[in-house]
Design an enzyme around this catalytic site. Structure first.
Site, PDB file in Angstrom:
ATOM      1  N   HIS A  69       0.840  -1.204   0.000  1.00  0.00           N
ATOM      2  CA  HIS A  69       0.000   0.000   0.000  1.00  0.00           C
ATOM      3  C   HIS A  69       0.877   1.257   0.000  1.00  0.00           C
ATOM      4  CE1 HIS A  69      -3.586   2.354   1.674  1.00  0.00           C
ATOM      5  NE2 HIS A  69      -2.572   3.187   1.789  1.00  0.00           N
ATOM      6  N   GLU A  70       1.857   1.287   0.910  1.00  0.00           N
ATOM      7  CA  GLU A  70       2.704   2.483   1.026  1.00  0.00           C
ATOM      8  C   GLU A  70       3.674   2.615  -0.149  1.00  0.00           C
ATOM      9  OE1 GLU A  70       1.702   4.672   2.993  1.00  0.00           O
ATOM     10  OE2 GLU A  70       0.418   3.381   4.191  1.00  0.00           O
TER      11      GLU A  70
END
Length: 165
Positions: A69-70
């Site tokens: 996600h990051e």
């Protein structure tokens, strides 16, 4: 910093490079994030910060989903520029297309709210309203900041009472 986290960041970058057929600069990775966020991508600094407590408590899902996600935020920023929405089409394309993961905006990890102290302030209203202040706001009052009741417009005064919530 756990070696598995660094390996996962590198694996995510290699997947993105294979998918887009281009190189991406590797970010600085920090394990100094507290609170309710599992991870944060600082786009212009090319920095990833992760929450060690949430990593420890949710290791498998954290490595699979949160790290991707990051990283996807940094890849989207480098591919499409700074004017895209944080969880917009471009980011979702990377989550689905590159990592084959659901583009979930938020995690569902148990963040276990910590106990906080509230400092009770009072006004001069007939109903004697209470205003629970955080420690930070209470210290600002000690430094001279004033807060007022919206109804009676009186300065709020510390009652001497503290509550742990």
């Amino acid at each position: 910093m756990p070696e598995s986290l660094n390996h996962r960041v590198e694996a995510c970058y290699q997947q993105a490079e294979a998918f887009f057929n281009r190189r991406f600069p590797r970010p600085e990775v920090s394990f100094k994030l507290r609170g309710q966020k599992a991870g944060v991508a600082h786009l212009t600094e090319n920095l990833l910060r992760f929450n060690p407590k949430l990593y420890t408590e949710n290791r498998e899902h954290f490595l699979k989903q949160t790290v991707a996600h990051e990283v996807a935020h940094l890849i989207a920023h480098q591919m499409f520029g700074g004017r895209i929405q944080p969880h917009g089409e471009e980011w979702q394309l990377i989550m689905r297309g590159v990592y084959e993961l659901p583009p979930d905006r938020c995690h569902t990890y148990d963040v276990g709210r910590r106990k906080v102290t509230r400092f009770v302030y009072l006004c001069q209203c007939p109903s004697s309203s209470e205003f629970p202040f955080s420690a930070q706001r209470h210290s600002l009052v000690a430094k001279g900041r004033r807060y007022y009741c919206r109804r009676c417009r009186a300065t709020l005064v510390f009652s001497g009472e503290q509550r742990v919530e």
